[in-house]
Design a protein around this motif. Structure first.
Motif, PDB file in Angstrom:
ATOM      1  N   THR A   1     -35.125  50.363  -7.569  1.00 53.25           N
ATOM      2  CA  THR A   1     -35.748  51.608  -8.024  1.00 53.25           C
ATOM      3  C   THR A   1     -34.718  52.721  -8.015  1.00 53.25           C
ATOM      4  O   THR A   1     -34.228  53.134  -6.961  1.00 53.25           O
ATOM      5  N   ILE A   2     -34.349  53.149  -9.218  1.00 53.25           N
ATOM      6  CA  ILE A   2     -33.329  54.191  -9.406  1.00 53.25           C
ATOM      7  C   ILE A   2     -33.909  55.217 -10.375  1.00 53.25           C
ATOM      8  O   ILE A   2     -34.372  54.859 -11.459  1.00 53.25           O
ATOM      9  N   MET A   3     -33.856  56.472 -10.009  1.00 58.05           N
ATOM     10  CA  MET A   3     -34.445  57.511 -10.858  1.00 58.05           C
ATOM     11  C   MET A   3     -33.676  57.670 -12.173  1.00 58.05           C
ATOM     12  O   MET A   3     -32.474  57.406 -12.231  1.00 58.05           O
ATOM     13  N   ALA A   4     -34.384  58.122 -13.222  1.00 52.53           N
ATOM     14  CA  ALA A   4     -33.731  58.293 -14.525  1.00 52.53           C
ATOM     15  C   ALA A   4     -32.878  59.554 -14.537  1.00 52.53           C
ATOM     16  O   ALA A   4     -31.781  59.576 -15.100  1.00 52.53           O
ATOM     17  N   ALA A   5     -33.371  60.620 -13.937  1.00 60.80           N
ATOM     18  CA  ALA A   5     -32.607  61.870 -13.853  1.00 60.80           C
ATOM     19  C   ALA A   5     -33.017  62.585 -12.581  1.00 60.80           C
ATOM     20  O   ALA A   5     -34.189  62.559 -12.197  1.00 60.80           O
ATOM     21  N   ASN A   6     -32.035  63.217 -11.949  1.00 65.03           N
ATOM     22  CA  ASN A   6     -32.297  63.840 -10.650  1.00 65.03           C
ATOM     23  C   ASN A   6     -32.942  65.212 -10.785  1.00 65.03           C
ATOM     24  O   ASN A   6     -32.558  66.017 -11.631  1.00 65.03           O
ATOM     25  N   ASN A   7     -33.900  65.483  -9.917  1.00 61.21           N
ATOM     26  CA  ASN A   7     -34.650  66.743  -9.977  1.00 61.21           C
ATOM     27  C   ASN A   7     -33.877  67.943  -9.447  1.00 61.21           C
ATOM     28  O   ASN A   7     -34.176  69.072  -9.793  1.00 61.21           O
ATOM     29  N   GLU A   8     -32.858  67.723  -8.624  1.00 61.28           N
ATOM     30  CA  GLU A   8     -32.134  68.868  -8.076  1.00 61.28           C
ATOM     31  C   GLU A   8     -30.907  69.223  -8.917  1.00 61.28           C
ATOM     32  O   GLU A   8     -30.714  70.368  -9.293  1.00 61.28           O
TER      33      GLU A   8
ATOM     34  N   GLY B   1     -29.899  67.457 -11.767  1.00 63.58           N
ATOM     35  CA  GLY B   1     -30.060  67.145 -13.188  1.00 63.58           C
ATOM     36  C   GLY B   1     -29.271  65.949 -13.707  1.00 63.58           C
ATOM     37  O   GLY B   1     -29.347  65.632 -14.896  1.00 63.58           O
ATOM     38  N   THR B   2     -28.504  65.291 -12.837  1.00 63.58           N
ATOM     39  CA  THR B   2     -27.667  64.183 -13.303  1.00 63.58           C
ATOM     40  C   THR B   2     -28.518  63.058 -13.887  1.00 63.58           C
ATOM     41  O   THR B   2     -29.486  62.619 -13.276  1.00 63.58           O
ATOM     42  N   VAL B   3     -28.126  62.614 -15.089  1.00 66.33           N
ATOM     43  CA  VAL B   3     -28.827  61.522 -15.759  1.00 66.33           C
ATOM     44  C   VAL B   3     -28.139  60.217 -15.368  1.00 66.33           C
ATOM     45  O   VAL B   3     -26.908  60.114 -15.421  1.00 66.33           O
ATOM     46  N   GLN B   4     -28.917  59.255 -14.960  1.00 67.25           N
ATOM     47  CA  GLN B   4     -28.356  57.982 -14.483  1.00 67.25           C
ATOM     48  C   GLN B   4     -28.099  57.020 -15.644  1.00 67.25           C
ATOM     49  O   GLN B   4     -28.768  57.096 -16.674  1.00 67.25           O
ATOM     50  N   PRO B   5     -27.154  56.101 -15.471  1.00 67.52           N
ATOM     51  CA  PRO B   5     -26.919  55.078 -16.508  1.00 67.52           C
ATOM     52  C   PRO B   5     -28.046  54.044 -16.481  1.00 67.52           C
ATOM     53  O   PRO B   5     -27.830  52.883 -16.133  1.00 67.52           O
ATOM     54  N   VAL B   6     -29.229  54.474 -16.860  1.00 61.80           N
ATOM     55  CA  VAL B   6     -30.427  53.644 -16.699  1.00 61.80           C
ATOM     56  C   VAL B   6     -30.339  52.350 -17.507  1.00 61.80           C
ATOM     57  O   VAL B   6     -30.702  51.284 -17.035  1.00 61.80           O
ATOM     58  N   ARG B   7     -29.824  52.469 -18.744  1.00 57.33           N
ATOM     59  CA  ARG B   7     -29.788  51.280 -19.594  1.00 57.33           C
ATOM     60  C   ARG B   7     -28.901  50.193 -18.985  1.00 57.33           C
ATOM     61  O   ARG B   7     -29.293  49.026 -18.916  1.00 57.33           O
TER      62      ARG B   7
ATOM     63  N   ASP C   1     -35.563  49.982 -24.744  1.00 56.74           N
ATOM     64  CA  ASP C   1     -34.192  50.529 -24.775  1.00 56.74           C
ATOM     65  C   ASP C   1     -33.544  50.464 -23.403  1.00 56.74           C
ATOM     66  O   ASP C   1     -32.374  50.140 -23.262  1.00 56.74           O
ATOM     67  N   TRP C   2     -34.276  50.908 -22.415  1.00 52.97           N
ATOM     68  CA  TRP C   2     -33.716  51.097 -21.080  1.00 52.97           C
ATOM     69  C   TRP C   2     -33.975  49.918 -20.145  1.00 52.97           C
ATOM     70  O   TRP C   2     -33.579  49.952 -18.984  1.00 52.97           O
ATOM     71  N   GLY C   3     -34.637  48.866 -20.647  1.00 52.44           N
ATOM     72  CA  GLY C   3     -34.880  47.687 -19.806  1.00 52.44           C
ATOM     73  C   GLY C   3     -35.724  47.994 -18.576  1.00 52.44           C
ATOM     74  O   GLY C   3     -35.421  47.532 -17.475  1.00 52.44           O
ATOM     75  N   ILE C   4     -36.775  48.781 -18.791  1.00 56.70           N
ATOM     76  CA  ILE C   4     -37.606  49.233 -17.666  1.00 56.70           C
ATOM     77  C   ILE C   4     -38.850  48.356 -17.510  1.00 56.70           C
ATOM     78  O   ILE C   4     -39.524  48.042 -18.486  1.00 56.70           O
ATOM     79  N   ASP C   5     -39.138  47.959 -16.276  1.00 53.19           N
ATOM     80  CA  ASP C   5     -40.369  47.218 -15.988  1.00 53.19           C
ATOM     81  C   ASP C   5     -41.484  48.151 -15.530  1.00 53.19           C
ATOM     82  O   ASP C   5     -42.653  47.886 -15.787  1.00 53.19           O
ATOM     83  N   MET C   6     -41.099  49.193 -14.811  1.00 51.08           N
ATOM     84  CA  MET C   6     -42.083  50.146 -14.306  1.00 51.08           C
ATOM     85  C   MET C   6     -41.484  51.544 -14.376  1.00 51.08           C
ATOM     86  O   MET C   6     -40.294  51.714 -14.090  1.00 51.08           O
ATOM     87  N   LEU C   7     -42.326  52.521 -14.732  1.00 52.21           N
ATOM     88  CA  LEU C   7     -41.820  53.879 -14.892  1.00 52.21           C
ATOM     89  C   LEU C   7     -42.875  54.881 -14.438  1.00 52.21           C
ATOM     90  O   LEU C   7     -44.047  54.760 -14.785  1.00 52.21           O
ATOM     91  N   SER C   8     -42.447  55.858 -13.648  1.00 48.36           N
ATOM     92  CA  SER C   8     -43.363  56.905 -13.180  1.00 48.36           C
ATOM     93  C   SER C   8     -43.119  58.196 -13.948  1.00 48.36           C
ATOM     94  O   SER C   8     -41.970  58.552 -14.229  1.00 48.36           O
ATOM     95  N   ALA C   9     -44.213  58.905 -14.259  1.00 48.57           N
ATOM     96  CA  ALA C   9     -44.092  60.233 -14.878  1.00 48.57           C
ATOM     97  C   ALA C   9     -45.202  61.126 -14.349  1.00 48.57           C
ATOM     98  O   ALA C   9     -46.189  60.643 -13.779  1.00 48.57           O
TER      99      ALA C   9
END
Ligand SMILES: *Cc1c(COP(=O)(O)O)cnc(C)c1O
Length: 397
Positions: free
Chosen positions: A144-151, A153-159, A189-197
């Motif tokens: 479990t790795i976040m897509a972008a950080n809330n503090e 703003g860094t966007v992770q290499p999710v794909r 695109d991002w190879g995601i199995d589960m995603l929270s929003a």
């Protein structure tokens, strides 16, 4: 008021409120009801689910409504662990996750015998995909790795992470609470199995969220009682809220390109202005790989908390480390993880823009910051020492 705290929450868009209102007043039926107004409510819930699924490139029955982003994170992590604990008990995450992820992992570790790897990040706050791969063992059940950080703003290499995790046959969850509605992507695109929003982070109502669960992912029910959400989350649906999050998702995606362009331009203007007008500052997070609306600076020789309060007196709303940790003076776990000293971490300020933010508001904010930082530094013995050459600066080039 100048509102620059859109990572904490956003204004519910008027169009969204308008779509929600009838479901409080005339169309108040229970979606489980067989009569007209119940069917009407059920159709509205289905429409919201379809809208979100379409935006994710997913199927409708892979979208599960929740009460918030935190619930979606808790559900994803706890239930994969529950479902697969015979197979293994190892979960990989990072040190900069939101507390909804971190505290859930800590709970599983403390109470349920999970083994958790908390990965380090680089100086920009990026998780290295090779570190994720190196941490995978035969008993790893979830990454479990976040897509972008809330503090920061860094966007992770999710794909990259998603592809690699799949190659190892491990389930990949991402907390996309900050990314959804700000970055274009699909779950394939991002190879995601589960995603929270979370609805209130993209101009939807508070108290709404969803968890995307790819078909075939072994996941347990989270609330027991009724057949709602395909038997996985009991409880009468928050119909107005669900209508709201569906409308907000559509609105965000319809205007995404324009919003990203506008916010990025203002974000970079704000960064440039601060760097030219205020000495001894440090931009936290990645310079180019960050959310279009996120600016996070440390102001050396200044307490971010004091700056925050003085800005508030001028009607400017910003945030320190993160809204969730304000009230405690412990430096943010994210800023510590990217290597900041306690004093630089305490001097941090987050400003997060919206599509409604104007250049005038940015100018007013920079003028206020310039004045207040000067004022606070003039009261700082450490700054006086720095001017006299006794104290060293951590930000001087
Ligand atoms: C806000 C936020 C959450 C929590 O969402 P809520 O709907 O407020 O519970 C989780 N993760 C991230 C990254 C967030 O920014």
């Amino acid at each position: 008021m100048i509102y620059l705290d859109n990572a904490a929450t956003t204004r519910t868009a008027p169009e969204v409120v308008e779509e929600m209102l009838p479901f409080f007043t005339e169309k108040y039926g229970n979606p489980s009801g067989v009569y007209g107004t119940g069917r009407e409510a059920k159709e509205a819930v289905t429409k919201a689910r379809d809208r979100i699924a379409a935006l994710l490139g997913a199927k409708s029955d892979e979208v599960f409504f929740t009460s918030c982003g935190s619930e979606a994170d808790n559900w994803a992590i706890v239930s994969v662990f529950e479902a697969l604990k015979e197979k293994g008990c190892h979960i990989i995450t990072s040190k900069i996750e939101h507390h909804a992820v971190l505290r859930t992992c800590e709970y599983l570790e403390r109470e349920r015998g999970a083994r958790i790897t908390y990965l380090d990040v680089d100086g920009d706050g990026r998780v290295r995909p090779e570190d994720v791969e190196a941490a995978i063992t035969p008993d790893t059940v979830l990454v479990t790795i976040m897509a972008a950080n809330n503090e920061i703003g860094t966007v992770q290499p999710v794909r990259e992470i998603g592809e690699m995790v799949h190659r190892h046959g491990v389930i990949f969850h991402t907390d996309a609470v900050q990314a959804f509605g700000q970055l274009p992507f699909t779950v394939d695109d991002w190879g995601i199995d589960m995603l929270s929003a979370s609805g209130h982070k993209f101009n939807g109502p508070k108290g709404t969220g969803f968890l995307y669960i790819r078909k075939g992912t072994p996941v347990r029910a989270f609330l027991h009682g009724g057949a709602q959400e395909h038997n996985r989350r009991a409880g009468t649906e928050n119909v107005p809220g669900i209508v709201g999050i569906g409308a907000a998702a559509k609105l965000a995606m319809d205007s995404l390109d324009e919003k990203v362009r506008q916010e990025t331009e203002l974000r970079d203007y704000l960064i440039r202005e601060i760097e030219t007008k205020i000495p001894n500052v440090r931009l936290n997070g990645s310079r180019d790989g960050r959310l279009p609306n996120n600016v996070n600076f440390s102001f050396e020789f200044v307490e971010g908390e004091s700056l925050l309060i003085m800005l508030d007196m001028k009607g400017i709303c910003v945030s320190g480390g993160s809204a969730c940790s304000s009230g405690s003076l412990a430096p943010s776990h994210v800023l510590k993880a990217i290597g900041l000293s306690d004093s630089l971490a305490r001097g941090a300020l987050r400003m997060t823009l919206s599509a409604e933010t104007t250049k005038e508001e940015i100018d007013t904010t920079v003028a206020a910051l310039t004045e207040l930082v000067k004022k606070l530094r003039n009261m700082s013995p450490k700054y006086e020492g720095y001017l006299k050459g006794i104290e060293k600066s951590e930000t001087a080039e």
